[in-house]
Motif scaffolding. Sequence first.
Motif, PDB file in Angstrom:
ATOM      1  N   ASP A 186       0.817  -1.227   0.000  1.00  0.00           N
ATOM      2  CA  ASP A 186       0.000   0.000   0.000  1.00  0.00           C
ATOM      3  C   ASP A 186       0.844   1.267   0.000  1.00  0.00           C
ATOM      4  O   ASP A 186       0.314   2.366   0.112  1.00  0.00           O
ATOM      5  N   HIS A 187       2.147   1.156  -0.075  1.00  0.00           N
ATOM      6  CA  HIS A 187       2.986   2.353   0.034  1.00  0.00           C
ATOM      7  C   HIS A 187       2.770   3.318  -1.134  1.00  0.00           C
ATOM      8  O   HIS A 187       2.489   2.891  -2.252  1.00  0.00           O
ATOM      9  N   GLU A 188       2.944   4.613  -0.857  1.00  0.00           N
ATOM     10  CA  GLU A 188       2.854   5.623  -1.916  1.00  0.00           C
ATOM     11  C   GLU A 188       4.269   6.028  -2.296  1.00  0.00           C
ATOM     12  O   GLU A 188       4.967   6.667  -1.517  1.00  0.00           O
ATOM     13  N   TRP A 189       4.678   5.646  -3.464  1.00  0.00           N
ATOM     14  CA  TRP A 189       6.086   5.854  -3.849  1.00  0.00           C
ATOM     15  C   TRP A 189       6.224   6.136  -5.333  1.00  0.00           C
ATOM     16  O   TRP A 189       7.277   6.537  -5.789  1.00  0.00           O
ATOM     17  N   ARG A 190       5.133   5.921  -6.104  1.00  0.00           N
ATOM     18  CA  ARG A 190       5.248   5.953  -7.565  1.00  0.00           C
ATOM     19  C   ARG A 190       5.112   7.363  -8.142  1.00  0.00           C
ATOM     20  O   ARG A 190       4.698   8.298  -7.466  1.00  0.00           O
ATOM     21  N   PHE A 191       5.399   7.475  -9.428  1.00  0.00           N
ATOM     22  CA  PHE A 191       5.247   8.739 -10.156  1.00  0.00           C
ATOM     23  C   PHE A 191       3.796   9.231 -10.102  1.00  0.00           C
ATOM     24  O   PHE A 191       3.554  10.430 -10.103  1.00  0.00           O
ATOM     25  N   ASP A 192       2.828   8.296 -10.103  1.00  0.00           N
ATOM     26  CA  ASP A 192       1.425   8.741 -10.080  1.00  0.00           C
ATOM     27  C   ASP A 192       0.889   8.895  -8.656  1.00  0.00           C
ATOM     28  O   ASP A 192      -0.290   9.139  -8.454  1.00  0.00           O
ATOM     29  N   HIS A 193       1.746   8.746  -7.649  1.00  0.00           N
ATOM     30  CA  HIS A 193       1.337   8.990  -6.266  1.00  0.00           C
ATOM     31  C   HIS A 193       1.807  10.355  -5.782  1.00  0.00           C
ATOM     32  O   HIS A 193       1.320  10.846  -4.772  1.00  0.00           O
ATOM     33  N   ALA A 194       2.835  10.895  -6.410  1.00  0.00           N
ATOM     34  CA  ALA A 194       3.534  12.055  -5.849  1.00  0.00           C
ATOM     35  C   ALA A 194       4.291  12.768  -6.970  1.00  0.00           C
ATOM     36  O   ALA A 194       4.493  12.203  -8.041  1.00  0.00           O
ATOM     37  N   PRO A 195       4.695  14.025  -6.726  1.00  0.00           N
ATOM     38  CA  PRO A 195       5.455  14.741  -7.768  1.00  0.00           C
ATOM     39  C   PRO A 195       6.900  14.234  -7.882  1.00  0.00           C
ATOM     40  O   PRO A 195       7.847  14.944  -7.581  1.00  0.00           O
ATOM     41  N   VAL A 196       7.041  12.997  -8.314  1.00  0.00           N
ATOM     42  CA  VAL A 196       8.369  12.395  -8.468  1.00  0.00           C
ATOM     43  C   VAL A 196       8.934  12.809  -9.833  1.00  0.00           C
ATOM     44  O   VAL A 196       8.222  12.776 -10.835  1.00  0.00           O
ATOM     45  N   ASP A 197      10.191  13.207  -9.871  1.00  0.00           N
ATOM     46  CA  ASP A 197      10.804  13.608 -11.146  1.00  0.00           C
ATOM     47  C   ASP A 197      11.689  12.518 -11.724  1.00  0.00           C
ATOM     48  O   ASP A 197      11.710  12.308 -12.935  1.00  0.00           O
ATOM     49  N   THR A 198      12.464  11.874 -10.863  1.00  0.00           N
ATOM     50  CA  THR A 198      13.358  10.815 -11.344  1.00  0.00           C
ATOM     51  C   THR A 198      13.307   9.654 -10.355  1.00  0.00           C
ATOM     52  O   THR A 198      12.995   9.844  -9.182  1.00  0.00           O
ATOM     53  N   MET A 199      13.605   8.463 -10.856  1.00  0.00           N
ATOM     54  CA  MET A 199      13.564   7.289  -9.980  1.00  0.00           C
ATOM     55  C   MET A 199      14.618   6.269 -10.402  1.00  0.00           C
ATOM     56  O   MET A 199      14.867   6.076 -11.582  1.00  0.00           O
ATOM     57  N   THR A 200      15.195   5.627  -9.384  1.00  0.00           N
ATOM     58  CA  THR A 200      16.091   4.497  -9.608  1.00  0.00           C
ATOM     59  C   THR A 200      15.328   3.222  -9.290  1.00  0.00           C
ATOM     60  O   THR A 200      14.728   3.121  -8.222  1.00  0.00           O
ATOM     61  N   VAL A 201      15.314   2.277 -10.212  1.00  0.00           N
ATOM     62  CA  VAL A 201      14.667   0.987  -9.962  1.00  0.00           C
ATOM     63  C   VAL A 201      15.473  -0.073 -10.717  1.00  0.00           C
ATOM     64  O   VAL A 201      15.606  -0.016 -11.934  1.00  0.00           O
ATOM     65  N   ASP A 202      16.057  -1.002  -9.951  1.00  0.00           N
ATOM     66  CA  ASP A 202      17.070  -1.883 -10.533  1.00  0.00           C
ATOM     67  C   ASP A 202      16.564  -3.288 -10.854  1.00  0.00           C
ATOM     68  O   ASP A 202      16.329  -4.092  -9.937  1.00  0.00           O
ATOM     69  N   PRO A 203      16.472  -3.636 -12.126  1.00  0.00           N
ATOM     70  CA  PRO A 203      16.134  -5.017 -12.473  1.00  0.00           C
ATOM     71  C   PRO A 203      17.121  -6.031 -11.887  1.00  0.00           C
ATOM     72  O   PRO A 203      16.733  -7.156 -11.597  1.00  0.00           O
ATOM     73  N   HIS A 204      18.388  -5.658 -11.682  1.00  0.00           N
ATOM     74  CA  HIS A 204      19.330  -6.676 -11.188  1.00  0.00           C
ATOM     75  C   HIS A 204      19.274  -6.927  -9.670  1.00  0.00           C
ATOM     76  O   HIS A 204      20.076  -7.689  -9.145  1.00  0.00           O
ATOM     77  N   LYS A 205      18.302  -6.319  -8.995  1.00  0.00           N
ATOM     78  CA  LYS A 205      18.102  -6.679  -7.583  1.00  0.00           C
ATOM     79  C   LYS A 205      16.849  -7.572  -7.511  1.00  0.00           C
ATOM     80  O   LYS A 205      16.901  -8.709  -7.966  1.00  0.00           O
ATOM     81  N   MET A 206      15.744  -7.047  -6.951  1.00  0.00           N
ATOM     82  CA  MET A 206      14.532  -7.877  -6.830  1.00  0.00           C
ATOM     83  C   MET A 206      13.908  -8.209  -8.189  1.00  0.00           C
ATOM     84  O   MET A 206      13.004  -9.036  -8.279  1.00  0.00           O
TER      85      MET A 206
END
Length: 352
Positions: A186-206
């Motif tokens: 349920d966490h709010e963390w995405r671009f459509d949840h908040a005014p996020v400009d850039t994000m790191t999300v790594d396929p080589h982890k989870m």
Amino acid sequence: MQAEPQAFDRVLSSMCTEPHPAAREAAERFLATNPGDPATYPTVADLEEEAVSRLGDLVGLDDPTGYVASGGTEANIQAVRIARDRTGRESANVVMPESGHFSFQKAADVLGIELRIVPVDDELRADLEAVRECVDENTALVVGVAGTTEYGRVDPIPELGEIAREVDALLHVDAAWGGFVLPFTDHEWRFDHAPVDTMTVDPHKMGQAAVPAGGLLVREESLLDTLAIDTPYLESTSQATLTGTRSGAGVASAVAALRELWPDGYRTQYVRSQRNAEWLADAFAQRGYDVVDPELPLVAVSIPERLFYDLREEGWRISRTGSGELRIVCMPHVTRAMLESFVADVDRLAKP
Ligand code: 0PR
């Protein structure tokens, strides 16, 4: 003599894991390609577009731009670089909670910006009052972490976004590790949840892709364009990445993992990992150890230093937080049977 690669059967603190078989196979096939030269290697360049588009689905960003980086470190450095270049100020600063990854220290060093580190609150999340007090007209970027390296905590991203906007700074979310489990919470963390400009999300982890596959996602194409360098002798005329020659293996393997696992496979994995984390946290709590509640599949627990080293002697690959707690990351390769055998070793070695 050929060395055997590291087996995963006693690895409990790594954020890398065994790649999904489809991801491994794709990595091998694309080993000799270079997405840094898209005109020469168009197939892998197309795959990279697909990777970015699929990562966009994951993080709630329509029409995403970005690229597959070498890892979270590069993505974080690039996010800081985008923010610094956008301000055009000599003395830009970045405000980050103390739970932020050490890659931001590298970014600050390389890019010559000031890194302002603020404390976390009782729940190990960025302290909003402290962030508010720390930002000023020279703040180029506010960093929030969605899945911290040490405790798996998620900062209050929408509130950090508001603070960033008040001083006309960008907001970067570091979901390098958390990005592939948070969609099922349920966490709010995405671009459509908040005014996020850039994000790191790594396929080589989870994300279960092969190393190296990091992800940088950017809300506005113009922001990524601030990084573009002219490449006069290449067929393609500009390059926004930090590295030049890049791994096509990472790109192809990220796409293969995402095709195979998003969303159902990742959901199943999240549920399994989270149950394992809760089981392990309970096992330690029952034995009287102080456990940090695993909000995401990561358990931190205070154990005596001697026990920690005895467990390492047994071959367990474990590490500790800055404050000395044992830290277990419930990655896909971490099974219940592994954890049971680990706890049995704890019981045996903890005896006086
Ligand atoms: N952001 C966060 C939140 C991270 O946890 C990490 C890495 C990064 C950025 C940087 O990512 P790259 O390492 O891909 O550049 N966190 C792990 C850590 O520092 C990295 C790691 C991975 C360490 C595997 C050990 C290991 O075996 O613990």
